[in-house]
Design a protein around this motif. Sequence first.
Motif, PDB file in Angstrom:
ATOM      1  N   GLU A  49       0.855  -1.265   0.076  1.00 33.51           N
ATOM      2  CA  GLU A  49       0.128  -0.063  -0.177  1.00 33.51           C
ATOM      3  C   GLU A  49       0.959   1.365  -0.089  1.00 33.51           C
ATOM      4  O   GLU A  49       0.375   2.147  -0.562  1.00 33.51           O
ATOM      5  N   SER A  50       2.259   1.363   0.688  1.00 34.71           N
ATOM      6  CA  SER A  50       2.743   2.213   0.688  1.00 34.71           C
ATOM      7  C   SER A  50       3.905   2.288  -0.502  1.00 34.71           C
ATOM      8  O   SER A  50       4.870   3.044  -0.708  1.00 34.71           O
ATOM      9  N   GLY A  51       3.886   1.429  -1.325  1.00 33.09           N
ATOM     10  CA  GLY A  51       4.916   1.405  -2.500  1.00 33.09           C
ATOM     11  C   GLY A  51       6.356   0.949  -2.189  1.00 33.09           C
ATOM     12  O   GLY A  51       7.204   1.289  -2.951  1.00 33.09           O
ATOM     13  N   LEU A  52       6.480   0.374  -0.989  1.00 31.40           N
ATOM     14  CA  LEU A  52       7.908   0.045  -0.568  1.00 31.40           C
ATOM     15  C   LEU A  52       8.407  -1.426  -0.928  1.00 31.40           C
ATOM     16  O   LEU A  52       7.200  -2.080  -1.356  1.00 31.40           O
ATOM     17  N   PRO A  53       9.373  -1.542  -1.383  1.00 32.52           N
ATOM     18  CA  PRO A  53      10.094  -2.811  -1.541  1.00 32.52           C
ATOM     19  C   PRO A  53       9.831  -4.049  -0.774  1.00 32.52           C
ATOM     20  O   PRO A  53       9.738  -3.878   0.567  1.00 32.52           O
ATOM     21  N   HIS A  54       9.603  -5.233  -1.304  1.00 37.15           N
ATOM     22  CA  HIS A  54       9.454  -6.360  -0.354  1.00 37.15           C
ATOM     23  C   HIS A  54      10.882  -6.769   0.078  1.00 37.15           C
ATOM     24  O   HIS A  54      11.749  -6.884  -0.706  1.00 37.15           O
ATOM     25  N   PRO A  55      10.997  -7.030   1.311  1.00 30.06           N
ATOM     26  CA  PRO A  55      12.102  -7.122   2.067  1.00 30.06           C
ATOM     27  C   PRO A  55      12.735  -8.786   1.489  1.00 30.06           C
ATOM     28  O   PRO A  55      12.026  -9.518   1.173  1.00 30.06           O
ATOM     29  N   GLY A  56      13.744  -9.186   1.868  1.00 25.13           N
ATOM     30  CA  GLY A  56      14.319 -10.350   1.325  1.00 25.13           C
ATOM     31  C   GLY A  56      15.680 -10.110   0.644  1.00 25.13           C
ATOM     32  O   GLY A  56      16.036  -9.113   0.046  1.00 25.13           O
ATOM     33  N   ALA A  57      16.624 -11.276   0.465  1.00 22.53           N
ATOM     34  CA  ALA A  57      17.938 -11.200   0.132  1.00 22.53           C
ATOM     35  C   ALA A  57      18.157 -11.822  -1.146  1.00 22.53           C
ATOM     36  O   ALA A  57      18.021 -13.131  -0.938  1.00 22.53           O
ATOM     37  N   PRO A  58      18.476 -11.267  -2.089  1.00 20.69           N
ATOM     38  CA  PRO A  58      18.572 -11.819  -3.258  1.00 20.69           C
ATOM     39  C   PRO A  58      19.862 -12.981  -3.179  1.00 20.69           C
ATOM     40  O   PRO A  58      20.739 -12.600  -2.448  1.00 20.69           O
ATOM     41  N   ALA A  59      20.059 -13.947  -3.890  1.00 24.15           N
ATOM     42  CA  ALA A  59      21.005 -14.956  -3.709  1.00 24.15           C
ATOM     43  C   ALA A  59      22.468 -14.071  -3.732  1.00 24.15           C
ATOM     44  O   ALA A  59      23.690 -14.570  -3.108  1.00 24.15           O
ATOM     45  N   THR A  60      22.568 -13.035  -4.632  1.00 23.75           N
ATOM     46  CA  THR A  60      23.832 -12.603  -4.540  1.00 23.75           C
ATOM     47  C   THR A  60      24.180 -11.676  -3.495  1.00 23.75           C
ATOM     48  O   THR A  60      25.411 -11.393  -3.619  1.00 23.75           O
ATOM     49  N   LEU A  61      23.396 -11.518  -2.558  1.00 25.92           N
ATOM     50  CA  LEU A  61      23.683 -10.578  -1.595  1.00 25.92           C
ATOM     51  C   LEU A  61      24.035 -11.188  -0.172  1.00 25.92           C
ATOM     52  O   LEU A  61      23.412 -12.164  -0.130  1.00 25.92           O
ATOM     53  N   GLN A  62      24.803 -10.485   0.710  1.00 28.02           N
ATOM     54  CA  GLN A  62      25.239 -11.353   1.958  1.00 28.02           C
ATOM     55  C   GLN A  62      23.946 -10.847   2.934  1.00 28.02           C
ATOM     56  O   GLN A  62      23.959  -9.558   3.209  1.00 28.02           O
ATOM     57  N   VAL A  63      23.604 -11.587   3.566  1.00 28.67           N
ATOM     58  CA  VAL A  63      22.611 -11.613   4.718  1.00 28.67           C
ATOM     59  C   VAL A  63      23.418 -10.974   6.169  1.00 28.67           C
ATOM     60  O   VAL A  63      24.575 -12.009   6.559  1.00 28.67           O
ATOM     61  N   VAL A  64      23.195 -10.105   6.823  1.00 29.78           N
ATOM     62  CA  VAL A  64      23.796  -9.732   8.039  1.00 29.78           C
ATOM     63  C   VAL A  64      23.079 -10.841   8.957  1.00 29.78           C
ATOM     64  O   VAL A  64      21.986 -10.710   9.344  1.00 29.78           O
ATOM     65  N   GLU A  65      23.941 -11.329   9.734  1.00 24.28           N
ATOM     66  CA  GLU A  65      23.504 -12.264  10.741  1.00 24.28           C
ATOM     67  C   GLU A  65      22.924 -11.655  12.113  1.00 24.28           C
ATOM     68  O   GLU A  65      23.737 -10.669  12.447  1.00 24.28           O
ATOM     69  N   THR A  66      22.333 -12.146  12.716  1.00 28.76           N
ATOM     70  CA  THR A  66      21.581 -11.571  13.865  1.00 28.76           C
ATOM     71  C   THR A  66      22.604 -11.270  14.815  1.00 28.76           C
ATOM     72  O   THR A  66      22.451 -10.020  15.630  1.00 28.76           O
ATOM     73  N   PRO A  67      23.452 -12.033  15.346  1.00 28.87           N
ATOM     74  CA  PRO A  67      24.439 -11.604  16.314  1.00 28.87           C
ATOM     75  C   PRO A  67      25.351 -10.299  15.937  1.00 28.87           C
ATOM     76  O   PRO A  67      25.536  -9.388  16.555  1.00 28.87           O
ATOM     77  N   GLU A  68      25.532 -10.298  14.586  1.00 28.54           N
ATOM     78  CA  GLU A  68      26.079  -8.911  14.270  1.00 28.54           C
ATOM     79  C   GLU A  68      25.321  -7.712  14.211  1.00 28.54           C
ATOM     80  O   GLU A  68      25.589  -6.648  14.714  1.00 28.54           O
ATOM     81  N   LEU A  69      24.100  -7.981  14.152  1.00 25.67           N
ATOM     82  CA  LEU A  69      22.974  -7.030  14.059  1.00 25.67           C
ATOM     83  C   LEU A  69      22.755  -6.531  15.694  1.00 25.67           C
ATOM     84  O   LEU A  69      22.818  -5.249  15.927  1.00 25.67           O
ATOM     85  N   LEU A  70      22.722  -7.554  16.614  1.00 21.65           N
ATOM     86  CA  LEU A  70      22.700  -7.347  17.887  1.00 21.65           C
ATOM     87  C   LEU A  70      23.964  -6.338  18.530  1.00 21.65           C
ATOM     88  O   LEU A  70      23.833  -5.546  19.359  1.00 21.65           O
ATOM     89  N   GLY A  71      25.113  -6.773  17.929  1.00 18.24           N
ATOM     90  CA  GLY A  71      26.298  -5.765  18.360  1.00 18.24           C
ATOM     91  C   GLY A  71      25.980  -4.523  17.764  1.00 18.24           C
ATOM     92  O   GLY A  71      26.560  -3.624  18.547  1.00 18.24           O
TER      93      GLY A  71
END
Length: 205
Positions: A49-71
Motif C-alpha cells: 500500500e505504501s509502495g515500499l519494496p518487499h524485503p528479502g535477500a537475493p542470492a547474490t547478496l550477503q545477509v547480516v547475521e543476527t549476532p552482528e545486528l545485535l552488536g
Amino acid sequence: MSPALKEVEKGSNGQSAPVQTSSGFSTKDGLAQDLFVVLQGLLDQRRVESGLPHPGAPATLQVVETPELLGALHSLQETTPAITDNSNVIDLRGRLQQALGAGQDKGRVFGRAEEDVIDVIAMLFEYILDDNTIPDAMKALLARLQIPMLKVALQDREFFSNKSHPARQLLNNLARAAIGWTEGKGQNGGLYNRISDIVQRILGE
C-alpha cells in the motif's frame, strides 16, 4: 491502533516446553512463530500500500547475521543521545544500515525476519508516541527503550505472542504509569524519577 499491533495484543499465555522453529527462534508450540507469520503478512500488505519494496535477500547478496545486528544495536544504545523530540521514532533501520554498511547497493542486507522485527517494533513505538494520553516528557523516556526492546524481540519471538513476556509487561506497565503523570508535577516528581531510573538501568545493564 494498527492491525499489526492488534494482533500483537491478542497474545498467548501457553506454558508448554519451547521448540525450535525453522527460523531458528525458540517458541512454545509454534504459537509465537504463527503469530509472527501473521504480522509478516500484515507488514507485506502495508508495504504494498505504501509502495515500499518487499524485503528479502537475493542470492547474490550477503545477509547480516543476527549476532552482528545485535552488536550494532548495542553500540547504538551506548551512543544514541537522550530523545527530546517525541514526534518521530528512531530510524533504527537507517542507522543500522549505516553502521553495518548494509543496503542493496552495498551487497549486504538484513534477513527477512530481522527486517520484519525492526518494522514491528517501530510500529509499536509509533503507537506509543502517538498516544495523546501520555505526556511528552514521559514519551521521551519511553522512546529510549526502542533499542532494548528490539534487541529482546530479535532474540525471543515470544515477545510478540506472550502477553506475560517480562519485556512486554515492563513496557506496558511503564506506559500505563505514565498516563497518570502530568506536566504540572514537574520532572522532579517521584513517578518521573522512578521511570527515569528504570529506563537508565535498562540502558546501562
